[in-house]
Design an enzyme around this catalytic site. Structure first.
Site, PDB file in Angstrom:
ATOM      1  N   ARG A  39      33.424  59.090   7.925  1.00 59.72           N
ATOM      2  CA  ARG A  39      34.281  59.119   6.707  1.00 59.72           C
ATOM      3  C   ARG A  39      33.097  59.791   5.426  1.00 59.72           C
ATOM      4  O   ARG A  39      33.274  60.552   4.654  1.00 59.72           O
ATOM      5  CB  ARG A  39      35.102  58.138   6.291  1.00 59.72           C
ATOM      6  N   LYS A 204      50.382  48.302  17.383  1.00 68.03           N
ATOM      7  CA  LYS A 204      51.841  47.801  16.945  1.00 68.03           C
ATOM      8  C   LYS A 204      52.867  49.022  17.028  1.00 68.03           C
ATOM      9  O   LYS A 204      52.764  49.981  16.196  1.00 68.03           O
ATOM     10  CB  LYS A 204      51.985  47.171  15.927  1.00 68.03           C
ATOM     11  N   GLY A 378      47.182  56.457   8.376  1.00 67.97           N
ATOM     12  CA  GLY A 378      48.445  56.312   7.611  1.00 67.97           C
ATOM     13  C   GLY A 378      48.940  57.557   7.122  1.00 67.97           C
ATOM     14  O   GLY A 378      50.097  57.976   7.008  1.00 67.97           O
TER      15      GLY A 378
END
Ligand code: ADP
Ligand code: MG
Length: 401
Positions: A39, A204, A378
């Site tokens: 990043r 998840k 996200g």
């Protein structure tokens, strides 16, 4: 939305530019060393262009999830050091976000200098739901600069002070990274080259149900691996032993399989072990024979082959989420195999997700073999869901002041 080039064309020399960057890198828990500086490197093109233009660059960024107060564990000090190495000049770190030290250090900047502000999440207002609280911080941040550039793609889905409110206060533009991410996401959502194959993994299923629902009507194949595959396998009636299972999502997975089972491809074998550990005996079993006392921590070799075949003729691929617990050596092969297959795709291949991008680098794959490695998991997932992203909306609104 104004681009960095628009801003540079108007001239940034001598001007103070607040640059929101995504420098949220993983740190080794013990040594506090940066384990993957992807990043930081991804933020360099915009930073360097601003410096070359003679701007005085004030970088705002967050690291981890401190609890809204200064916490040395989450200091950006290691990031300032690494950024300095990569830029070839020292990057001072303000000891606060937008307080007295930040003000003094901004005042001391010369043209082409770079200053890093301390972790913006040391201010509780950064992530506050209370507009007034966020705006007070945004006022202080805006006072440090004349212009605002958002290059923190990984944070554009957040309505945070340094992402959203500050852009309402300063003439603004999108950085090169944000522009590039948007270009790629637009290609994924507008008429992708077929077959369009999406690979999803990670831990998840509940985190990713919304994106699964949004993508299913648009994809030709959805390959599911990682911890989330066990909820789907359970929905098919398989016992999953001690594997990750979200019991409350089984019904939803069953419905998705009924609606689009022809497009959803699940693993056929898994790597099991009695415990979550790096030095433990593993066995590969078919998905209908997972022992009750074991957990599935990676997809097996036949699954890698099956996924590879499906990926082989893909025109477009989006991959998010590791296929297994790639952080532990015995459970890396699934992720490595799928990562290889994704990189071999002739059409556009996009990797999205913090852990997936880290896996590509940590497992020693060639980053250049991918069409694009997104820095924002996200954010890219929410974009693909079709949601409005506050940080992008505010950049697109108005004339950029
Ligand atoms: P990304 O950041 O790329 O979006 P996620 O955060 O959703 O990915 O998931 C990454 C995590 O999923 C990794 O830490 C990995 O260890 C975990 N994971 C993958 N497969 C399994 C599994 N079978 N059981 C438990 N955890 C898993
Ligand atoms: Mg993650």
């Amino acid at each position: 939305m104004r681009s960095l080039d628009d801003l540079l064309a108007e001239g940034v020399s001598g001007r103070r530019v607040l640059l929101r960057a995504d420098l949220n890198v993983p740190l080794d828990k013990q040594t506090r060393e940066i384990t993957d500086d992807g990043r930081i490197r991804a933020s360099l093109p915009t930073l360097q262009a601003l410096r070359d233009g003679g701007a005085r660059v004030v970088v705002a960024a967050h690291l981890g999830r401190p609890k809204g107060a200064p916490d040395p564990q989450f200091s950006l000090a290691p990031v300032a050091a690494r950024l300095g190495e990569l830029l070839g000049s020292t990057v001072p770190l303000a000891t606060d976000v937008a307080g007295e030290d930040a003000k003094a250090k901004v005042a001391a900047l010369a043209d082409g200098d770079v200053l890093l502000l301390e972790n913006v999440r040391f201010e509780a207002a950064e992530t506050s739901k209370d507009d007034a609280e966020r705006r007070e911080l945004a006022d202080r941040l805006a006072a440090l600069a004349d212009l605002y550039v958002d290059d923190a793609f990984g944070a554009v889905h957040r309505k945070h002070a340094s992402v959203f409110d500050v852009a309402e206060r300063l003439p603004h533009a999108a950085g090169r990274l944000v522009a590039r991410e948007l270009e790629v996401l637009t290609r994924l959502t507008t008429d992708p080259e077929r077959p369009y194959v999406v690979v999803l993994g990670g831990s998840k299923v509940s985190d990713k149900l919304a994106v699964i629902e949004a993508l299913l009507p648009k994809v030709d194949r959805l390959l599911v691996g990682g911890g989330m595959c066990f909820t789907f396998l359970a929905a098919q009636g398989h016992g999953v032993g001690k594997s990750l299972l979200e019991a409350d999502q089984v019904d939803t997975c069953r419905r998705l399989l009924a609606e689009a089972g022809d497009r959803i491809v699940l693993p056929v074998d898994v790597v099991c072990s009695p415990e979550f550990s790096a030095d433990v005996e593993t066995t590969v079993v078919p998905v209908d024979a997972i022992p009750d006392d074991q957990m599935g921590l990676d997809v097996g070799p036949r699954t890698v082959e099956l996924f590879g075949t499906t990926l082989g003729n893909a025109g477009t691929v989006f991959w998010n989420g590791p296929m297994g617990v790639f952080e532990l050596a015995p459970f890396q092969d699934g992720t490595r195999g799928v990562a290889r297959a994704v990189s071999a795709v002739a059409g556009l291949s996009v990797v999205g997700g913090g852990d997936s991008a880290a896996a590509v680098r940590v497992l020693g794959l060639d980053e250049d073999a991918y069409g694009h490695i997104s820095t924002g998991g996200g954010a890219s997932l929410e974009y693909l869901e079709g949601r409005e992203l506050p940080g992008l909306q505010v950049l697109a609104d108005g004339s950029g002041l």
